[in-house]
Design an enzyme around this catalytic site. Structure first.
Site: not given
Ligand SMILES: *Cc1c(COP(=O)(O)O)cnc(C)c1O
Length: 332
Positions: A55, A307
């Site tokens: 993010k 992520s």
């Molecule tokens: C926000 C987030 C997502 C999903 O991202 P989007 O853009 O809302 O689809 C996936 N993994 C993590 C760790 C996140 O913080």
């Protein structure tokens, strides 16, 4: 209302803009997942990003895209999770004032985490709606800029920089597995990758409990889904009934969406720890979980986007020790 499309050039520009402010995270082969899947599987280690999730990329790109005037008046957001962390850090690095609004129900450790990253925290009311009202007041009365977590061109372009790195690291890429909630992440990645290699398959992974994008795609328009406690808490929340960008991009660019149950997500977290030696949060582990559960069967070299890592460490400990945790039962 017409919406300017986001282009591959926006993602290339984002990459230049955020260079030096975010880590260029590594892509690493996973021998155990490769053996299981019968194809080369690589992990894009974005859980090692500063602030613990991708993010930061979108938030940094959004802040560095502001005019001088907008910078001077500062930014606001409502997220207490990964977006809030990214926004707080990005703003503080850029010398821009950031206010994160949250309700009095948010636990103290989350408040402290945002404050430690350099943002002002404003506690308002007892619900997310009250916090949202305060954001609207700050935008209307003080001219601050609201940076949303996914449905924003600069945020999507920032997340898309991950797609460029994946293509560089795995030139014979056939498939990518990407966690999916509001869709800013997968929209940016799919756009970046398909502009260069349209044949690469892009699959989104969500949790069965409250897969707002999957439900919306099924319905053919942004649709509300009840929110439920899940191990993949960073994938919670809706896509917005007034969604402007991500719904159409995901519909047009993403090849498949697969959902996972809580037990499968727990296995993904356990695999991350015991086999890959990484702490991964539920939302970050869904790609590994999908391979382990056999719900995705790659046809060639695959990159799994890991992520984020921001999980409650007590919860993580219980999971890796083998406990079955049902957060819905715990909340009842
Ligand atoms: C926000 C987030 C997502 C999903 O991202 P989007 O853009 O809302 O689809 C996936 N993994 C993590 C760790 C996140 O913080």
């Amino acid at each position: 209302m017409s919406v300017e499309p986001i282009t591959a050039a926006d993602i290339a520009a984002a990459r230049q803009r955020i260079r030096g402010e975010v880590l260029r995270t590594p892509t690493m082969a996973s021998p155990s997942l490769s053996e299981r899947a019968g194809q080369p599987i690589h992990l894009k280690m974005e859980q090692r990003q500063i602030t613990g999730s991708f993010k930061l990329r979108g938030a940094t790109n959004a802040i560095l895209s502001l005019s001088d005037d907008e910078r001077g008046r500062g930014v606001v957001g409502v997220s207490t999770g990964n977006h809030g962390r990214g926004l707080a850090h990005a703003a503080s690095r850029a010398g821009v004032r950031a206010i994160i609004c949250m309700s009095a129900l948010v636990p103290e450790n989350k408040v402290a985490a945002i404050r430690d990253l350099g943002a002002e925290v404003r506690i308002v009311g007892k619900s997310q709606d009250d916090a949202q009202e305060e954001v609207e007041r700050l935008v209307g009365e003080e001219g601050m800029t609201m940076i949303p977590p996914f449905d924003h061109p600069a945020v999507i372009a920032g997340q898309g920089t991950l797609g460029l790195e994946m293509l560089e690291d795995v030139p014979d890429l056939a498939e990518v597995l990407v966690p999916l909630s509001g869709g800013g992440l997968i929209a940016g990645i799919a756009l970046a990758i398909k502009a260069q290699r349209p044949q690469v398959r892009v699959t989104g992974l969500s949790m069965e409990r409250g897969a707002a994008m999957a439900v919306s795609l099924e319905a053919g328009r942004p649709t509300l889904t009840p929110e439920r406690p899940t191990l993949a808490d960073s994938l919670g929340g809706g896509i917005g009934l007034d969604n402007r960008h991500t719904f159409a991009m995901v519909r047009d660019l993403v090849d498949a969406v697969v959902t996972l149950d809580e037990g499968e997500i727990a296995e993904g977290i356990r695999h991350g720890y015991w086999r890959e030696q990484e702490v991964v949060e539920g939302g970050g582990a869904v790609g590994m979980a999908a391979l382990i559960a056999g719900k995705v069967r790659p046809g060639g070299p695959t990159v799994v986007l890991v992520s984020g890592r921001n999980i409650d460490m007590q919860l993580h400990h219980r999971l890796i020790c083998g406990e079955d945790v049902d957060l819905e039962e715990a909340a009842a």
